[in-house]
Design a protein around this motif. Structure first.
Motif, PDB file in Angstrom:
ATOM      1  N   GLU A 109      31.898  37.750  33.924  1.00 53.40           N
ATOM      2  CA  GLU A 109      31.802  37.626  35.273  1.00 53.40           C
ATOM      3  C   GLU A 109      32.002  38.786  36.146  1.00 53.40           C
ATOM      4  N   CYS A 110      32.766  39.560  35.674  1.00 47.71           N
ATOM      5  CA  CYS A 110      33.356  40.865  36.290  1.00 47.71           C
ATOM      6  C   CYS A 110      31.862  41.864  36.303  1.00 47.71           C
ATOM      7  N   ILE A 111      31.561  41.852  35.097  1.00 42.15           N
ATOM      8  CA  ILE A 111      30.201  42.547  34.993  1.00 42.15           C
ATOM      9  C   ILE A 111      29.163  42.175  35.682  1.00 42.15           C
ATOM     10  N   ASP A 134      39.927  40.144  42.158  1.00 42.34           N
ATOM     11  CA  ASP A 134      40.152  38.513  42.081  1.00 42.34           C
ATOM     12  C   ASP A 134      40.088  37.775  40.730  1.00 42.34           C
ATOM     13  N   CYS A 135      39.548  38.718  39.789  1.00 43.11           N
ATOM     14  CA  CYS A 135      39.507  38.242  38.237  1.00 43.11           C
ATOM     15  C   CYS A 135      40.726  38.101  37.758  1.00 43.11           C
ATOM     16  N   LEU A 136      40.863  37.481  36.832  1.00 40.31           N
ATOM     17  CA  LEU A 136      42.060  37.291  36.169  1.00 40.31           C
ATOM     18  C   LEU A 136      41.592  37.781  34.632  1.00 40.31           C
ATOM     19  N   CYS A 137      40.736  38.190  34.405  1.00 36.76           N
ATOM     20  CA  CYS A 137      40.573  38.822  33.027  1.00 36.76           C
ATOM     21  C   CYS A 137      41.431  39.906  32.785  1.00 36.76           C
ATOM     22  N   ALA A 138      41.702  40.830  33.576  1.00 39.58           N
ATOM     23  CA  ALA A 138      42.574  41.707  33.171  1.00 39.58           C
ATOM     24  C   ALA A 138      43.845  41.279  32.694  1.00 39.58           C
TER      25      ALA A 138
HETATM   26 ZN   LIG Z   1      36.891  39.545  34.885  1.00 39.42          ZN
END
Ligand SMILES: [Zn+2]
Length: 263
Positions: A168-170, A256-260
């Protein structure tokens, strides 16, 4: 392995595990996703003396791949990983590339890095092709992510594998890049007219791959990078580099992404 090469500590699961090699032939590189940018980076690394290259992408070499290099037309339709191994062996007989990511060494062995490459293969950012690994590599493996969108590339900074940007981030970054280039075209346009997109794509590929090769080798060969665990900041993980021919700018990863936070 040089007796002076340090083995990174495994004391803490949250610790960045840098390590370095004293010579390029000690460097291990895992490359997942073998679009032309990643393939070019592999060839540049081999040119620089890296022999331990593990490449994975069972997808076929496409007409687009052969149109902008480095895959030759004769290999169109072959699995990309087979085609790239063949190119590497032909260029450097002492380079014995593998396509076995499950055998890739741990990040605690000096010195291992990873390139993760994705590309937009359709008209919209969601048309993203990412090569998934059957098993995740070491969570602390220093990893660069790059995505190619036509004549544009986006390169994320070197981070531990578990901090890699999610799909999603990409997709969001590709959308942001398209908006930036549409709303604010580069003031210093490339000498190559934008109408000549294959030429621009080729230039972007070579420039992006060169930067990646420098960053991966720098991480592996520069002892000062062992201090990165003290300087790498999870709260501000750096910027995404946007390249479009000779144009270069930066994007800020969305916060705002929690992937990190994924482990
Ligand atoms: Zn992400």
């Amino acid at each position: 392995m040089s007796p002076t090469s340090p083995i990174a500590s495994t004391d803490s699961a949250d610790q960045w595990h840098p390590s370095y090699a004293s010579h390029p032939d000690e460097v291990h590189v895992l490359i997942a996703g073998l679009d032309p940018v990643a393939a070019t980076a592999a060839l540049l690394l081999a040119d620089a003396g890296v022999c331990l290259i593990n490449v994975t992408d069972p997808g076929p070499v496409t007409a687009q791949d052969t149109a902008t290099g480095p895959y030759p037309p004769a290999l169109e339709g072959s699995p990309r990983e087979y085609a790239l191994r063949k190119l590497l062996r032909n260029r450097w007989p002492r380079c014995v590339p593998l396509s076995a990511p499950e055998l890739f060494c741990s990040s605690v062995i000096p010195s291992a890095t990873m390139l993760r490459s994705a590309s937009v293969t359709g008209p919209i950012p969601q048309d993203l092709t990412v090569v998934d690994l059957a098993a995740s590599p070491d969570a602390h493996l220093p990893t660069i992510t790059v995505v190619t969108d036509g004549s544009v590339s986006l390169t994320w900074p070197l981070v531990p594998w578990y901090r890699r940007p999610c799909r999603e981030c990409i997709v969001n970054a590709v959308r942001d890049a398209r908006k930036v280039l549409r709303d604010q075209p580069p003031l210093d346009p490339d000498p190559v007219a934008t109408a000549h997109s294959p030429a621009l794509t080729t230039l972007t590929r070579v420039i992006t791959a060169s930067g990646i090769a420098v960053d991966l080798l720098g991480q592996s060969l520069n002892p000062q990078n062992t201090d990165m665990q003290n300087t790498w900041d999870a709260e501000s993980p750096g910027t995404i580099t946007l390249r479009y021919g000779l144009h270069q700018s930066t994007l800020t990863p969305r916060a705002d992404c929690l992937c990190a936070l994924d482990g």
